[in-house]
Design an enzyme around this catalytic site. Sequence first.
Site, short mmCIF file in Angstrom:
data_model
loop_
_atom_site.label_atom_id
_atom_site.label_comp_id
_atom_site.label_asym_id
_atom_site.label_seq_id
_atom_site.Cartn_x
_atom_site.Cartn_y
_atom_site.Cartn_z
N TYR A 35 0.84 -1.20 0.00
CA TYR A 35 0.00 0.00 0.00
C TYR A 35 0.87 1.25 0.00
O TYR A 35 2.08 1.20 0.23
CB TYR A 35 -0.93 0.00 1.21
CG TYR A 35 -0.26 0.35 2.52
CD1 TYR A 35 -0.40 1.62 3.09
CD2 TYR A 35 0.53 -0.59 3.20
CE1 TYR A 35 0.22 1.94 4.29
CE2 TYR A 35 1.14 -0.27 4.40
CZ TYR A 35 0.98 0.99 4.94
OH TYR A 35 1.60 1.30 6.12
N LYS A 149 6.49 -1.76 1.90
CA LYS A 149 5.31 -1.19 2.55
C LYS A 149 4.15 -2.18 2.39
O LYS A 149 3.25 -2.00 1.55
CB LYS A 149 4.98 0.18 1.96
CG LYS A 149 4.12 1.06 2.88
CD LYS A 149 4.11 2.48 2.40
CE LYS A 149 3.19 3.37 3.23
NZ LYS A 149 3.69 3.58 4.60
N GLU A 181 12.52 2.91 14.24
CA GLU A 181 11.61 3.96 13.79
C GLU A 181 10.40 3.94 14.70
O GLU A 181 10.48 3.42 15.82
CB GLU A 181 11.22 3.74 12.32
CG GLU A 181 10.66 2.36 12.01
CD GLU A 181 10.41 2.13 10.53
OE1 GLU A 181 10.26 3.11 9.79
OE2 GLU A 181 10.37 0.96 10.12
N LEU A 205 11.20 1.39 7.16
CA LEU A 205 10.58 1.91 5.95
C LEU A 205 11.34 3.16 5.50
O LEU A 205 11.60 4.05 6.32
CB LEU A 205 9.12 2.27 6.21
CG LEU A 205 8.36 2.80 5.00
CD1 LEU A 205 8.21 1.72 3.93
CD2 LEU A 205 7.00 3.35 5.41
#
Length: 296
Positions: A35, A149, A181, A205
């Site tokens: 996505y 992702k 993160e 990411l």
Amino acid sequence: MTIYDHVLTENDFIHQNDLRYPFEERGLQFGDGIYEVIRVYGGKYYLIDEHVERLYRSAEAVKIEVPYKKEEMYERLNQLLQQNKVESDAKVYLQITRGSAPRDHAFPLNTGANLYAYVKDLPRAIDKMWDGVETITQHDVRWDWCYIKSLNLLPNVLAKQAATEEGCYEAVLHKDGEVTECSSSNVYLVRDGKVYTHPAKKNILHGCVRMRIEEFCRQEGVTFKEESFRIEDFQYADEVFLTSSTSEVMPILKVDQLTIGNGEPGRITRRLQELYEEDAGISEDQSLFKKNVKAQ
């Protein structure tokens, strides 16, 4: 927040109420998909090139064939805004799964991917960006390929929920004390005028806004170090902030009740917010700084 009527699918545009897929859908049953979330300001995309490139990188990594070539994807995404007459701040959610087929772990043969994309209003979080937010820390139990992702977000969801239950904005993730993160954003530590963040390896990411932050730092002569730091380093930080397409540049004032710096958004964070607004074409009337200068 309003979700606009027209939805893009793998075939054409349809009304949101008419979107249907068989119950044996691999995104639903396996999380077998990818996505993107693309920011829109004043009816125009921000960082669309970075998002589209990442979409195709993710698709290649998990061996999903995107229904549209890149040129047509750009055209379709622009049509999505046009058909919905989008003029405000919003976000586009785009999802692609391996398709619908009888449930089997192995890839189905001769099955086309399912795609849908829709637009939802998303006003800027002006107050939070000005005042700053609090966070908690959580152990990072995600898989090793977070650069994709993918739809496999259960660990992220649980971490975000833990933060929500503590009245916090985000959860800062770490592996044995090494910060990676956040549950849905990248995180940065500022010390002695230098910006530190985890290297863009497969276990985080590679955020689209993160790429811009590196550029902004270079423009300003601020050292940007892709160098991991640890939970205990927060006590020595002058500033901490996070970034994402929906959070923009968000100051962090506390991590696990530890006050960062002097407890206020720092100078470098504020400058990065300014540069973000300039780069995104935020109008003066909608500026974080104009609104808050007036309020003081």
